[in-house]
Design a protein around this motif. Structure first.
Motif, mmCIF file in Angstrom:
data_model
loop_
_atom_site.group_PDB
_atom_site.id
_atom_site.type_symbol
_atom_site.label_atom_id
_atom_site.label_comp_id
_atom_site.label_asym_id
_atom_site.label_seq_id
_atom_site.Cartn_x
_atom_site.Cartn_y
_atom_site.Cartn_z
ATOM 1 N N ARG A 224 0.832 -1.200 0.000
ATOM 2 C CA ARG A 224 0.000 0.000 0.000
ATOM 3 C C ARG A 224 0.869 1.253 0.000
ATOM 4 N N THR A 225 0.307 2.323 -0.534
ATOM 5 C CA THR A 225 0.807 3.677 -0.332
ATOM 6 C C THR A 225 -0.322 4.459 0.325
ATOM 7 N N VAL A 226 -0.036 5.030 1.506
ATOM 8 C CA VAL A 226 -1.079 5.655 2.319
ATOM 9 C C VAL A 226 -0.707 7.111 2.584
ATOM 10 N N THR A 227 -1.639 8.030 2.332
ATOM 11 C CA THR A 227 -1.417 9.449 2.590
ATOM 12 C C THR A 227 -2.176 9.864 3.846
ATOM 13 N N GLU A 235 4.505 1.244 2.188
ATOM 14 C CA GLU A 235 4.678 0.029 2.973
ATOM 15 C C GLU A 235 5.614 -0.951 2.263
ATOM 16 N N ALA A 264 2.094 1.469 7.387
ATOM 17 C CA ALA A 264 1.702 2.860 7.631
ATOM 18 C C ALA A 264 1.047 2.981 8.999
ATOM 19 N N ASP A 266 -1.598 4.179 10.020
ATOM 20 C CA ASP A 266 -3.048 4.083 10.156
ATOM 21 C C ASP A 266 -3.460 2.696 10.633
#
Length: 377
Positions: A224-227, A235, A264, A266
């Motif tokens: 994942r890429t999480v903003t 990740e 991440a 979150d």
């Protein structure tokens, strides 16, 4: 060994680097730091093991905590330090003795006991007064197992020493503000087989070969890429070690793959572990180590004020740092310091001299305000 806090930040960094302090052997450097801080006057100085904590008691409305670890990874034929082409080379220069030196210089500046040595970065606090009360935390054993971490010990033994409105970790960030940090966990995946003589391999089942589907699954994994708060966290799920086999003529009956997940913030550790188990469904997964990440925390008033003062756009922290420990204590925390994190732990580790002076100047301006004039407190 004595540390002269009237040196420029660059010269002081070199002095700190040349005191070897691999994890577990920080006592000589801790002694020097304690002596230097005690000699300034005006600071309360406490010690727990090889962790040294100093603080002002000025009655300001806000308190800022500066933290840095004294230890380095094992020395790799890279001491004593050397200067070349505007860079200082040596073990710990980037991670994070340049940050430690900046912290010491700021203590001297705010104590008002340093005379000018002719550079902008070493200008004393003449014309300025502290805008905040400040705590300095120099701690041991950051580069090893979390159970030995000196900051962890301080949180357990002296929680009140870590109270602050904002904590700044002077980890290397190349002068950027790095917000929050990734979480991390490691799991061991054991793949069974059946032992046999390699000359009669058809009588066995090769556990290393049977691990191939697991490795293929990891190789094809899409992280994942999480903003979060404008910070982009990437990740990663990776095999980091494989062990198996007992001799050169035996088909192995067990293979263990150690897998590291950087996630991440979150997700908490439980959610991250659930994700790993789901991803590796069909293989036995045993958790061996974990540490929660930290959200950016940029909405906290003190953190937002620091971002405005520095004038840099925060970015995500890749890797785990003790900002997570402060976040768990309810203290907003950011990473900001000299040095390039990509050079940490390398044989040719070095720090750009300009970044050291810039970090001191930025933090000095943030921590101090205009001097009080007539009729002002």
């Amino acid at each position: 060994m004595r540390l002269d806090l009237s040196l420029s930040a660059t010269e002081l960094t070199r002095a700190v680097v040349d005191i070897p302090s691999p994890s577990g052997a920080e006592s000589t450097l801790a002694d020097a730091v304690e002596e230097a801080l005690t000699g300034l006057g005006g600071l309360r100085v406490d010690r727990d093991g090889d962790a040294v904590v100093a603080r002002t008691e000025l009655g300001r409305q806000t308190r800022v905590l500066l933290a840095g670890h004294l230890d380095t990874v094992p020395i790799a034929d890279n001491l004593p330090s050397r200067l070349a082409d505007g860079h200082l080379y040596g073990c710990g220069t980037s991670d994070m003795k340049a940050g430690v030196a900046v912290m010491l210089r700021l203590a001297a500046v705010l104590a008002g006991s340093v005379g000018s040595v002719g550079t902008a970065a070493s200008t004393p606090s003449v014309g300025f007064v502290p805008a905040h009360d400040v705590t300095w935390v120099f701690y041991d054993n950051e580069e090893v197992d979390a159970v030995r971490n000196g900051l962890r010990r301080l949180a357990a033994n002296h929680r009140d020493w870590l109270d602050a409105d904002l904590a700044l970790l002077l980890e290397p960030t190349s002068g950027e503000i790095e917000a929050g940090c990734q979480g991390t966990l490691r799991v061991a995946v054991t793949v069974p087989g059946r032992r046999a003589h390699s000359a009669r391999s058809w009588l066995g089942e090769n556990a290393i070969h049977r691990a191939a589907p697991l490795l293929e699954r990891l190789a094809s994994y899409q992280p994942r890429t999480v903003t979060i708060d404008g910070c982009v966290y990437r990740e990663g799920l990776n095999a980091v070690r494989i062990t198996g086999g007992v001799a050169g003529n035996i088909v192995p009956d067990v293979c263990e793959v150690l897998v590291n997940y950087r996630f991440a913030p979150d997700r908490d550790v439980a959610q991250a572990l659930d994700h790993v188990r789901e991803t590796l469904d069909g293989f036995p997964v045993e958790l061996t180590d974990s540490a929660a990440g930290a959200l950016p925390g940029l909405t906290a008033p003190a953190a937002a004020a620091f971002v405005r003062a520095v004038g840099r756009t925060p970015v995500a922290k890749y890797g785990w740092t003790d900002v997570a420990r402060f976040a768990a204590l309810g203290v907003p925390a950011l990473n900001y310091g000299p040095g390039d994190p990509n050079l940490a732990h390398t044989r040719d580790e070095h720090v750009e001299l300009e970044l050291i002076d810039t970090a001191e100047d930025v933090l000095r301006r943030y921590l101090t305000g205009p001097a009080a004039g007539p009729g002002r407190p």
